[in-house]
Write a protein that holds these residues in place. Structure first.
Motif, PDB file in Angstrom:
ATOM      1  N   ALA A  74       0.824  -1.213   0.000  1.00  8.76           N
ATOM      2  CA  ALA A  74       0.000   0.000   0.000  1.00  8.76           C
ATOM      3  C   ALA A  74       0.855   1.258   0.000  1.00  8.76           C
ATOM      4  O   ALA A  74       0.558   2.235  -0.702  1.00  8.76           O
ATOM      5  CB  ALA A  74      -0.939  -0.012   1.210  1.00  8.76           C
ATOM      6  N   VAL A  75       1.939   1.252   0.773  1.00 10.89           N
ATOM      7  CA  VAL A  75       2.806   2.435   0.845  1.00 10.89           C
ATOM      8  C   VAL A  75       3.476   2.693  -0.498  1.00 10.89           C
ATOM      9  O   VAL A  75       3.519   3.840  -0.980  1.00 10.89           O
ATOM     10  CB  VAL A  75       3.851   2.256   1.968  1.00 10.89           C
ATOM     11  CG1 VAL A  75       4.909   3.349   1.886  1.00 10.89           C
ATOM     12  CG2 VAL A  75       3.178   2.283   3.323  1.00 10.89           C
ATOM     13  N   GLU A  76       3.998   1.657  -1.146  1.00 13.17           N
ATOM     14  CA  GLU A  76       4.652   1.857  -2.442  1.00 13.17           C
ATOM     15  C   GLU A  76       3.656   2.289  -3.505  1.00 13.17           C
ATOM     16  O   GLU A  76       4.000   3.063  -4.400  1.00 13.17           O
ATOM     17  CB  GLU A  76       5.360   0.571  -2.874  1.00 13.17           C
ATOM     18  CG  GLU A  76       6.688   0.333  -2.168  1.00 13.17           C
ATOM     19  CD  GLU A  76       7.530  -0.707  -2.888  1.00 13.17           C
ATOM     20  OE1 GLU A  76       7.029  -1.305  -3.857  1.00 13.17           O
ATOM     21  OE2 GLU A  76       8.685  -0.913  -2.476  1.00 13.17           O
ATOM     22  N   THR A  77       2.420   1.794  -3.430  1.00 15.72           N
ATOM     23  CA  THR A  77       1.422   2.190  -4.420  1.00 15.72           C
ATOM     24  C   THR A  77       1.011   3.638  -4.241  1.00 15.72           C
ATOM     25  O   THR A  77       0.948   4.411  -5.208  1.00 15.72           O
ATOM     26  CB  THR A  77       0.189   1.282  -4.315  1.00 15.72           C
ATOM     27  OG1 THR A  77       0.584  -0.082  -4.489  1.00 15.72           O
ATOM     28  CG2 THR A  77      -0.838   1.643  -5.378  1.00 15.72           C
ATOM     29  N   LEU A  78       0.726   4.028  -3.014  1.00 15.92           N
ATOM     30  CA  LEU A  78       0.257   5.394  -2.758  1.00 15.92           C
ATOM     31  C   LEU A  78       1.356   6.433  -2.916  1.00 15.92           C
ATOM     32  O   LEU A  78       1.092   7.567  -3.319  1.00 15.92           O
ATOM     33  CB  LEU A  78      -0.341   5.475  -1.349  1.00 15.92           C
ATOM     34  CG  LEU A  78      -1.581   4.608  -1.094  1.00 15.92           C
ATOM     35  CD1 LEU A  78      -2.030   4.724   0.346  1.00 15.92           C
ATOM     36  CD2 LEU A  78      -2.709   4.999  -2.038  1.00 15.92           C
ATOM     37  N   SER A  79       2.594   6.057  -2.605  1.00 16.86           N
ATOM     38  CA  SER A  79       3.707   7.008  -2.716  1.00 16.86           C
ATOM     39  C   SER A  79       4.428   6.916  -4.050  1.00 16.86           C
ATOM     40  O   SER A  79       5.462   7.579  -4.227  1.00 16.86           O
ATOM     41  CB  SER A  79       4.708   6.762  -1.585  1.00 16.86           C
ATOM     42  OG  SER A  79       5.280   5.464  -1.686  1.00 16.86           O
ATOM     43  N   HIS A  80       3.937   6.091  -4.970  1.00 17.45           N
ATOM     44  CA  HIS A  80       4.550   5.916  -6.293  1.00 17.45           C
ATOM     45  C   HIS A  80       6.003   5.468  -6.192  1.00 17.45           C
ATOM     46  O   HIS A  80       6.898   5.996  -6.860  1.00 17.45           O
ATOM     47  CB  HIS A  80       4.457   7.197  -7.118  1.00 17.45           C
ATOM     48  CG  HIS A  80       3.052   7.661  -7.367  1.00 17.45           C
ATOM     49  ND1 HIS A  80       2.179   6.999  -8.208  1.00 17.45           N
ATOM     50  CD2 HIS A  80       2.365   8.701  -6.849  1.00 17.45           C
ATOM     51  CE1 HIS A  80       1.023   7.622  -8.217  1.00 17.45           C
ATOM     52  NE2 HIS A  80       1.097   8.668  -7.393  1.00 17.45           N
ATOM     53  N   GLY A  81       6.249   4.479  -5.332  1.00 13.54           N
ATOM     54  CA  GLY A  81       7.570   3.874  -5.257  1.00 13.54           C
ATOM     55  C   GLY A  81       8.482   4.428  -4.201  1.00 13.54           C
ATOM     56  O   GLY A  81       9.670   4.097  -4.193  1.00 13.54           O
ATOM     57  N   ARG A  82       7.964   5.238  -3.285  1.00 16.92           N
ATOM     58  CA  ARG A  82       8.820   5.817  -2.243  1.00 16.92           C
ATOM     59  C   ARG A  82       8.362   5.313  -0.878  1.00 16.92           C
ATOM     60  O   ARG A  82       7.416   5.837  -0.308  1.00 16.92           O
ATOM     61  CB  ARG A  82       8.746   7.339  -2.263  1.00 16.92           C
ATOM     62  CG  ARG A  82       9.217   7.985  -3.547  1.00 16.92           C
ATOM     63  CD  ARG A  82       9.169   9.501  -3.374  1.00 16.92           C
ATOM     64  NE  ARG A  82       9.450  10.201  -4.609  1.00 16.92           N
ATOM     65  CZ  ARG A  82       8.518  10.625  -5.447  1.00 16.92           C
ATOM     66  NH1 ARG A  82       7.249  10.403  -5.181  1.00 16.92           N
ATOM     67  NH2 ARG A  82       8.845  11.265  -6.543  1.00 16.92           N
ATOM     68  N   SER A  83       9.008   4.311  -0.368  1.00 10.56           N
ATOM     69  CA  SER A  83       8.750   3.887   1.002  1.00 10.56           C
ATOM     70  C   SER A  83       9.550   4.773   1.947  1.00 10.56           C
ATOM     71  O   SER A  83      10.304   5.645   1.519  1.00 10.56           O
ATOM     72  CB  SER A  83       9.121   2.420   1.190  1.00 10.56           C
ATOM     73  OG  SER A  83      10.510   2.233   0.968  1.00 10.56           O
ATOM     74  N   LEU A  84       9.390   4.541   3.254  1.00  9.07           N
ATOM     75  CA  LEU A  84      10.104   5.371   4.221  1.00  9.07           C
ATOM     76  C   LEU A  84      11.616   5.195   4.086  1.00  9.07           C
ATOM     77  O   LEU A  84      12.381   6.167   4.123  1.00  9.07           O
ATOM     78  CB  LEU A  84       9.647   5.017   5.641  1.00  9.07           C
ATOM     79  CG  LEU A  84      10.237   5.862   6.771  1.00  9.07           C
ATOM     80  CD1 LEU A  84       9.866   7.327   6.578  1.00  9.07           C
ATOM     81  CD2 LEU A  84       9.761   5.359   8.129  1.00  9.07           C
ATOM     82  N   GLY A  85      12.069   3.952   3.943  1.00  5.21           N
ATOM     83  CA  GLY A  85      13.502   3.718   3.787  1.00  5.21           C
ATOM     84  C   GLY A  85      14.051   4.281   2.493  1.00  5.21           C
ATOM     85  O   GLY A  85      15.144   4.867   2.457  1.00  5.21           O
ATOM     86  N   LYS A  86      13.308   4.125   1.401  1.00  2.47           N
ATOM     87  CA  LYS A  86      13.771   4.659   0.120  1.00  2.47           C
ATOM     88  C   LYS A  86      13.766   6.176   0.133  1.00  2.47           C
ATOM     89  O   LYS A  86      14.623   6.822  -0.481  1.00  2.47           O
ATOM     90  CB  LYS A  86      12.892   4.121  -1.011  1.00  2.47           C
ATOM     91  CG  LYS A  86      13.039   2.624  -1.253  1.00  2.47           C
ATOM     92  CD  LYS A  86      12.154   2.160  -2.384  1.00  2.47           C
ATOM     93  CE  LYS A  86      12.354   0.670  -2.646  1.00  2.47           C
ATOM     94  NZ  LYS A  86      11.984  -0.147  -1.479  1.00  2.47           N
ATOM     95  N   LEU A  87      12.789   6.766   0.799  1.00  2.00           N
ATOM     96  CA  LEU A  87      12.767   8.224   0.898  1.00  2.00           C
ATOM     97  C   LEU A  87      13.973   8.736   1.678  1.00  2.00           C
ATOM     98  O   LEU A  87      14.564   9.767   1.335  1.00  2.00           O
ATOM     99  CB  LEU A  87      11.466   8.672   1.562  1.00  2.00           C
ATOM    100  CG  LEU A  87      11.201  10.180   1.609  1.00  2.00           C
ATOM    101  CD1 LEU A  87      11.080  10.743   0.200  1.00  2.00           C
ATOM    102  CD2 LEU A  87       9.934  10.466   2.397  1.00  2.00           C
ATOM    103  N   ALA A  88      14.353   8.021   2.730  1.00  2.00           N
ATOM    104  CA  ALA A  88      15.518   8.439   3.521  1.00  2.00           C
ATOM    105  C   ALA A  88      16.822   8.275   2.746  1.00  2.00           C
ATOM    106  O   ALA A  88      17.755   9.068   2.933  1.00  2.00           O
ATOM    107  CB  ALA A  88      15.571   7.637   4.821  1.00  2.00           C
ATOM    108  N   CYS A  89      16.901   7.263   1.891  1.00  2.00           N
ATOM    109  CA  CYS A  89      18.129   7.001   1.129  1.00  2.00           C
ATOM    110  C   CYS A  89      18.127   7.651  -0.250  1.00  2.00           C
ATOM    111  O   CYS A  89      19.087   7.472  -1.006  1.00  2.00           O
ATOM    112  CB  CYS A  89      18.343   5.501   0.985  1.00  2.00           C
ATOM    113  SG  CYS A  89      18.586   4.639   2.553  1.00  2.00           S
ATOM    114  N   GLY A  90      17.070   8.371  -0.599  1.00  2.00           N
ATOM    115  CA  GLY A  90      17.016   9.009  -1.905  1.00  2.00           C
ATOM    116  C   GLY A  90      16.792   8.049  -3.044  1.00  2.00           C
ATOM    117  O   GLY A  90      17.316   8.256  -4.143  1.00  2.00           O
ATOM    118  N   LEU A  91      15.993   7.001  -2.822  1.00  2.00           N
ATOM    119  CA  LEU A  91      15.714   5.997  -3.845  1.00  2.00           C
ATOM    120  C   LEU A  91      14.235   6.032  -4.211  1.00  2.00           C
ATOM    121  O   LEU A  91      13.406   6.601  -3.499  1.00  2.00           O
ATOM    122  CB  LEU A  91      16.092   4.594  -3.352  1.00  2.00           C
ATOM    123  CG  LEU A  91      17.510   4.413  -2.820  1.00  2.00           C
ATOM    124  CD1 LEU A  91      17.728   2.968  -2.399  1.00  2.00           C
ATOM    125  CD2 LEU A  91      18.544   4.826  -3.858  1.00  2.00           C
TER     126      LEU A  91
END
Length: 325
Positions: A74-91
């Motif tokens: 749900a998080v990857e779908t709603l954020s268009h591929g940005r989970s909390l960890g990926k957001l912190a690492c710039g992915l």
């Protein structure tokens, strides 16, 4: 580290993420998800203390699937591929063609993640990422996705080339509200990489993007305007509007001669008037063009002569204010 290339031979400015950054992002996500799962499990244990063993088992399985599997999807779908960890690492997770992912991509990645991350403690995902040329795990291969670096050094960003001078301002009345961000991204990537494409492929791609842009705006390009020039002109108009919304009129407020602000009488004002007069143009607020006056020697103390005063009387120092009558 190779860039992402689409089926239209457009090289996207996206850098695939490698194992260290991906592992750190997954670790952050797992810490958050397991913390939430433990808190929910403790709450459910207290709430289901009076139920039988079968009901407790069903609730435990449901909570495991919803939190450890459903929540990341749900998080990857709603954020268009940005989970909390990926957001912190710039992915960010994107499709193979560089577009945003949808639910089906996140579902396949999440289902495969249970096997290659949770059940094998990440061993399968690490091996697959090391073997893959672009650092993809099995979930990315089956889903057709790719994890890319969203934050790259500014020096590597390519600027969009300016449109031809005769197209500047031609699209001021164009309605750009219906143009999606994905189409702007494709147009920008084409304009920045147009010189690297084959001429025939670049022309076909420019015509396709121009047709999509016309379908979104409802206004065809002016007759005789090439597709690439039309795209550059519309992108320049969008950038101008964004700059106007961001800065407003603050950039010209208080500038002499702008918006009815009078320019100085002496000193810098005279220098500006002389500079404008040399080109035969009239600057707002400075009056008609005048011929440049000869530059006096620095050793001599020049006298500023007023055109309405006596020629024998030296004028007051050039302070920007007229002397009293």
């Amino acid at each position: 580290m190779s860039d992402v290339v689409t089926g239209d031979a457009v090289v996207l400015g996206l850098q695939p993420a490698r194992l260290p950054s991906r592992a750190l992002a997954v670790l952050i996500d797992l810490v958050v998800v397991w913390a939430v799962y433990l808190l929910v499990t403790l709450g459910l244990a207290v709430a289901t203390a009076s139920l039988d063993e079968a009901a407790v088992t069903a609730v435990s399985i449901a909570s495991f699937l919803l939190i450890l599997v459903g929540a990341p999807i749900a998080v990857e779908t709603l954020s268009h591929g940005r989970s909390l960890g990926k957001l912190a690492c710039g992915l960010r997770v994107v499709r193979d063609d560089g577009g945003p992912i949808r639910f089906r991509h996140a579902l396949v990645r999440g289902a495969m993640g249970v096997v290659e991350i949770l059940m094998t403690f990440g061993v399968v995902a690490c091996v697959a990422s090391l073997v893959s040329e672009r650092g993809r795990r099995l979930g990315d291969v089956f889903a057709g996705t790719l994890v890319v670096r969203e934050r790259i050094p500014a020096a590597r960003a390519l600027a969009v080339p300016p449109p031809p001078p005769w197209l500047v301002g031609r699209f001021a009345g164009l309605d750009l509200s219906a143009v999606p961000e994905s189409l702007w991204l494709e147009i920008r990537q084409y304009l920045t990489r147009a010189r690297e494409l084959d001429p025939a492929v670049g022309r076909q791609l420019a015509e396709r993007l121009a047709d999509e842009l016309v379908a979104r705006t409802g206004t065809p390009p002016p007759p005789g305007v090439p597709a690439d020039a039309y795209l550059a002109g519309v992108v320049a108009e969008r950038q101008t509007r964004e700059a106007r919304r961001a800065f407003g009129s603050a950039g010209v407020a208080g500038v002499p001669g702008a918006a009815g602000v009078p320019g100085p009488v002496g000193g810098a004002g005279a220098a500006v008037s002389g500079a404008v007069g040399t080109s035969g143009m009239t600057a707002p607020g400075f009056g008609p063009p005048v011929a440049p006056s000869p530059v006096a020697s620095p050793a001599a103390a020049p006298l500023v002569v007023s055109p309405v005063a006596d020629a024998q009387e030296p004028a007051a120092p050039a302070t920007g204010f007229a002397p009293p009558a």
